[in-house]
Design a protein around this motif. Structure first.
Motif, short mmCIF file in Angstrom:
data_model
loop_
_atom_site.label_atom_id
_atom_site.label_comp_id
_atom_site.label_asym_id
_atom_site.label_seq_id
_atom_site.Cartn_x
_atom_site.Cartn_y
_atom_site.Cartn_z
N GLN A 2 0.82 -1.57 0.28
CA GLN A 2 -0.12 -0.34 0.26
C GLN A 2 0.71 1.05 0.22
O GLN A 2 1.90 1.28 0.86
CB GLN A 2 -0.56 0.02 1.03
CG GLN A 2 -1.76 -1.41 1.22
CD GLN A 2 -2.95 -1.42 0.39
OE1 GLN A 2 -3.38 0.04 0.48
NE2 GLN A 2 -3.84 -2.43 0.11
N THR A 31 -4.58 5.83 -0.08
CA THR A 31 -4.15 5.10 -0.63
C THR A 31 -3.99 4.34 -1.38
O THR A 31 -4.76 3.54 -2.54
CB THR A 31 -4.01 3.80 0.67
OG1 THR A 31 -4.54 4.18 1.94
CG2 THR A 31 -2.77 2.64 0.81
N LEU A 67 -3.24 0.86 -4.68
CA LEU A 67 -2.22 -0.62 -4.16
C LEU A 67 -1.43 -1.18 -4.98
O LEU A 67 -1.85 -0.60 -6.28
CB LEU A 67 -3.14 -2.05 -4.22
CG LEU A 67 -3.09 -3.59 -4.10
CD1 LEU A 67 -2.47 -3.63 -2.90
CD2 LEU A 67 -4.17 -4.01 -4.86
#
Length: 202
Positions: free
Chosen positions: A14, A21, A23
């Protein structure tokens, strides 16, 4: 129809970027890919192993206009099909049920338009969430399966996937026969496929 497949992820993490945030999945690939994922518009990045966090942040920041446009389109789709009086975001269960309802409303119109063009009608269409495909077809039984996430994308992308799977009732693979039929049925199918691929999880 399978989604694009690449090498297996080597590392995921993350990454904070601009107050959200993201991925990040690092793989043995040459290019970096950014996806805006329906239905909520969260960001996912697939990047080469050697790409630094700062380079990934710079890449995302350089795509801010495209991200905003794509998120607005997803938001409009959710607004159009939101249930009156619903408070807050849909729960996963309601979202899946709503996605099926949306697709069930759209499919009759699409089938009425495209079955005469393609010349084949599926015996059955099932709707379910799938991790690796937007759709699939079993020619032997005339069955087509569609990913419920298509409900959150543009109408013409659902149309493309349906025509793609209808074509598989004739052509089992993606060879010259398949491409020739798709060129004849839907001349802009490769452009629609390119747009659909923006949402793919590599």
């Amino acid at each position: 129809m399978r989604r694009k497949r690449r090498a297996e992820p080597v590392r995921s993490e993350q990454l904070p970027v601009g107050g959200e945030t993201v991925l990040v999945v690092r793989k043995r690939i040459a290019n970096v890919y950014l996806r805006v994922k329906p239905p909520d518009g969260h960001l996912e990045v697939t990047a080469p192993l050697a790409l630094s966090d700062d380079q990934i942040r710079a890449f995302i920041e350089g795509k801010h206009r495209w991200i905003a446009t794509t998120r607005e389109r997803l938001a409009r789709s959710r607004d159009v099909y939101a249930q009156p009086g619903a408070d807050g975001p849909l729960s996963p269960d309601r979202s899946e049920a709503e996605a099926k309802r949306i697709l069930q409303e759209r499919l009759p119109t699409l089938l009425d338009r495209w079955v005469p063009v393609v010349g084949r009608r599926p015996e059955r269409i099932s709707l379910r969430k799938m991790k690796t495909r937007w759709g699939s077809c079993t020619p032997a039984t005339g069955s087509i399966r569609l990913n419920t996430d298509l409900a959150w994308l543009d109408f013409d992308l659902l149309e493309y996937v349906l025509v793609h799977e209808l074509t598989h009732l004739y052509e089992h693979g993606h060879g010259p026969g398949f491409r020739a039929r798709m060129d004849r049925y839907m001349p802009d199918w490769t452009e629609r496929r390119r747009r659909l691929n923006r949402y793919l999880a590599l």
